[in-house]
Write a protein that holds these residues in place. Structure first.
Motif, short mmCIF file in Angstrom:
data_model
loop_
_atom_site.label_atom_id
_atom_site.label_comp_id
_atom_site.label_asym_id
_atom_site.label_seq_id
_atom_site.Cartn_x
_atom_site.Cartn_y
_atom_site.Cartn_z
N TYR A 1 0.84 -1.09 0.19
CA TYR A 1 0.01 0.05 0.16
C TYR A 1 0.81 1.38 -0.06
N ARG A 2 0.31 2.30 -0.87
CA ARG A 2 1.24 3.57 -0.79
C ARG A 2 0.37 4.47 0.12
N ARG A 3 -0.81 4.31 0.44
CA ARG A 3 -1.83 5.22 0.98
C ARG A 3 -3.00 4.50 1.53
N ILE A 4 -3.08 4.65 3.03
CA ILE A 4 -4.28 4.29 3.48
C ILE A 4 -4.94 5.24 4.10
N GLU A 5 -6.38 5.55 3.80
CA GLU A 5 -7.10 6.66 4.43
C GLU A 5 -8.27 6.04 5.03
N ARG A 6 -8.87 4.95 4.72
CA ARG A 6 -10.22 4.70 5.07
C ARG A 6 -9.87 4.04 6.40
N VAL A 7 -10.89 4.53 7.36
CA VAL A 7 -10.55 4.29 8.60
C VAL A 7 -11.35 2.84 9.12
N ARG A 8 -10.74 2.06 9.66
CA ARG A 8 -11.40 0.78 10.26
C ARG A 8 -11.55 0.60 11.70
N GLY A 9 -12.42 -0.09 12.18
CA GLY A 9 -12.31 -0.30 13.75
C GLY A 9 -13.95 0.32 14.16
#
Length: 146
Positions: free
Chosen positions: A93-101
């Motif tokens: 992954y280069r970028r992760i913006e979607r929040v999980r949890g």
């Protein structure tokens, strides 16, 4: 040679967002004396109509079975969790913006609502909660004598 755009404050802005996220006290709920840490809060619109309130919450990627809605002592609580994606080890992954949890939102409702008739539906990632007003709670127009 690859050209990259130089943004000197990008790293500083990212650091500030992370520090704000850690300090933000709204991420803590007091889930019956135990503190519940939540990862995100869904965006919500609240609309008042003459006979009801409608709450729209954006919950893309959240399954209905993972959402819990409760109404207790005039407080409507939306609680749930967006599951993490299963990733293969080969993915980079280069970028992760979607929040999980976990997420949690609470709303204080006016005394005029009919708690027994609250309903909800979820479609296309948008949760709609319908909170009807009691019959006697409707405003009435008062005539002015002159």
């Amino acid at each position: 040679m690859n050209l990259m755009r130089y943004e000197p404050f990008n790293l500083l802005n990212q650091l500030q967002r992370e520090v704000n996220r850690l300090i933000d006290t709204s991420r803590f709920g007091d889930e019956e004396a135990g503190h519940m840490l939540v990862d995100w809060a869904p965006a919500v619109d609240i609309k008042e109509e003459p006979n009801q309130f409608i709450i729209h919450a954006d919950l893309p990627g959240v399954e209905i079975k993972d959402i819990e809605i409760t109404l207790e002592n005039g407080v409507l609580t939306l609680k749930g969790q967006r599951a993490a994606e299963q990733k293969e080890e080969t993915e980079q992954y280069r970028r992760i913006e979607r929040v999980r949890g976990a997420f949690l939102r609470r709303f204080s409702l006016p005394d005029a609502v009919d708690a027994e008739k609250v309903s909800a539906k979820c479609r296309d990632g948008v949760l709609e909660v319908f909170v009807p007003k009691r019959e006697g709670a409707q405003p009435r127009k008062i005539a002015i004598e002159g």
